[in-house]
Write an enzyme that holds these catalytic residues in place. Sequence first.
Site, PDB file in Angstrom:
ATOM      1  N   ASP A  97     -12.411  10.686  -5.003  1.00  0.00           N
ATOM      2  CA  ASP A  97     -11.771  10.656  -3.686  1.00  0.00           C
ATOM      3  C   ASP A  97     -10.988  11.952  -3.444  1.00  0.00           C
ATOM      4  O   ASP A  97     -11.441  13.026  -3.837  1.00  0.00           O
ATOM      5  CB  ASP A  97     -10.853   9.430  -3.609  1.00  0.00           C
ATOM      6  CG  ASP A  97     -10.745   8.841  -2.219  1.00  0.00           C
ATOM      7  OD1 ASP A  97     -10.151   9.505  -1.354  1.00  0.00           O
ATOM      8  OD2 ASP A  97     -11.237   7.730  -1.998  1.00  0.00           O
ATOM      9  N   HIS A 151      -5.608   9.501   1.153  1.00  0.00           N
ATOM     10  CA  HIS A 151      -6.671   8.504   1.080  1.00  0.00           C
ATOM     11  C   HIS A 151      -6.880   7.990  -0.343  1.00  0.00           C
ATOM     12  O   HIS A 151      -6.937   6.780  -0.588  1.00  0.00           O
ATOM     13  CB  HIS A 151      -7.959   9.129   1.623  1.00  0.00           C
ATOM     14  CG  HIS A 151      -9.095   8.180   1.791  1.00  0.00           C
ATOM     15  ND1 HIS A 151     -10.024   7.938   0.804  1.00  0.00           N
ATOM     16  CD2 HIS A 151      -9.474   7.420   2.847  1.00  0.00           C
ATOM     17  CE1 HIS A 151     -10.920   7.073   1.240  1.00  0.00           C
ATOM     18  NE2 HIS A 151     -10.609   6.739   2.481  1.00  0.00           N
ATOM     19  N   SER A 183     -13.340   1.941   3.338  1.00  0.00           N
ATOM     20  CA  SER A 183     -12.643   2.617   2.239  1.00  0.00           C
ATOM     21  C   SER A 183     -11.603   1.715   1.614  1.00  0.00           C
ATOM     22  O   SER A 183     -11.293   1.841   0.433  1.00  0.00           O
ATOM     23  CB  SER A 183     -11.925   3.877   2.745  1.00  0.00           C
ATOM     24  OG  SER A 183     -12.764   4.982   2.746  1.00  0.00           O
TER      25      SER A 183
END
Length: 412
Positions: free
Chosen positions: A167, A198, A358
């Site tokens: 990520d 994120h 996600s």
Amino acid sequence: MGFITKAIPIVLAALSTVNGARILEAGPHAETIPNKYIVVMKKDVSEESFSAHTTWLSQTLNSRLMRRAGSSKPMAGMQNKYSLGGIFRAYSGEFDDAMIKDISSHDDVDFIEPDFVVRATTNGTNLTHQDNVPSWGLARVSTRKPGGTTYYYDPSAGKGVTAYVIDTGIDTKHEDFGGRAKWGKNLVDQMDEDCNGHGTHVAGTVGGTKYGLAKGVSLVAVKVLDCEGSGSNSGVIKGMEWAMMDASGGGNGTAKAAGKAVMNMSLGGPRSEATNQAAKAISDAGIFLAVAAGNENMDAQHSSPASEPSVCTVAASTKDDGKANFSNFGSVVDVYAPGKDIVSLKPGGGTDTLSGTSMASPHVCGLGAYLIGLGKQGGPGLCDTIKQMATDAIQSPGEDTTSKLIYNGSGK
């Protein structure tokens, strides 16, 4: 934010075949990187033949540079080399049209595809429990009906299992990780930090002490996306290779054994045969891989790695057990997991609320780690176990899509 991708319904199409090598193109909406390509070898090519091929490539490039010195800006040539489990051998780099033509005529080459931009995908009887959970997803995965506020789980909590988060990185110093998060590999820049947020949010759902499903899991950051949440397909594959090597004991050996490792990829792009083959190599190595289905409200078969059958592809559900309106769907989806308004960690301390597949995928990655900690068999077969345990809960899941919502088997 959520599933960082701009995946659109694109199917790679063969442009030409020269001596068996396919030259693929991405559809018109793919954000291709000029003159960057991924070259994938045939499956029966040995390591010795692969080495001979890359030697030929270097010699050919050097010869051409000498002939045209000063006439134009030289191409960089091969920049990454991949070997995943002896199954997937490939390389990527910058090549002009003439070099691509020569490469495509080489007998050992299976196919060539353009490199493109990839983005994160954001828009028991001995149970313990966590009351007044900070994120509804925790309660939902441990109870058969919606509306709960308690997370029921076995105190083993994924101890002894390692989760690789491919990520934007992880804020390993965040207090909710309790020292269980570490940096593995940075393939983007010189900053071992999550400047996007994120990856930290994803990791928090996998294994945060307060916000995670597997509260005892070890977490490893594999940074393949930058501060904007984007990266290249070739860079993502390099991160996949590193994580697989490490999980199998070939790197730092963090996981000690592939069967004690899980991976999460809350990212994606247009369908890529190279990415799918790399994902399959990870699964074939006995590693459980959870991936986000994508956030375009379309069939996930058009996105990678979501379209790879051997991975566990996750769609996003809402608090009332509906399909999130952004979530991709289709026959490649294995399960649904909470993905709307999920509270998890943010870099520097504190929390953030995000939506996307996600956010759904790390629920499944965390559940995978939790189940391995309970003694379940790891690897790709774990996705079948998760599907068997899941509840038939999702209303209007989408055409040709499962209605299964993950459940940790608490008995509640």
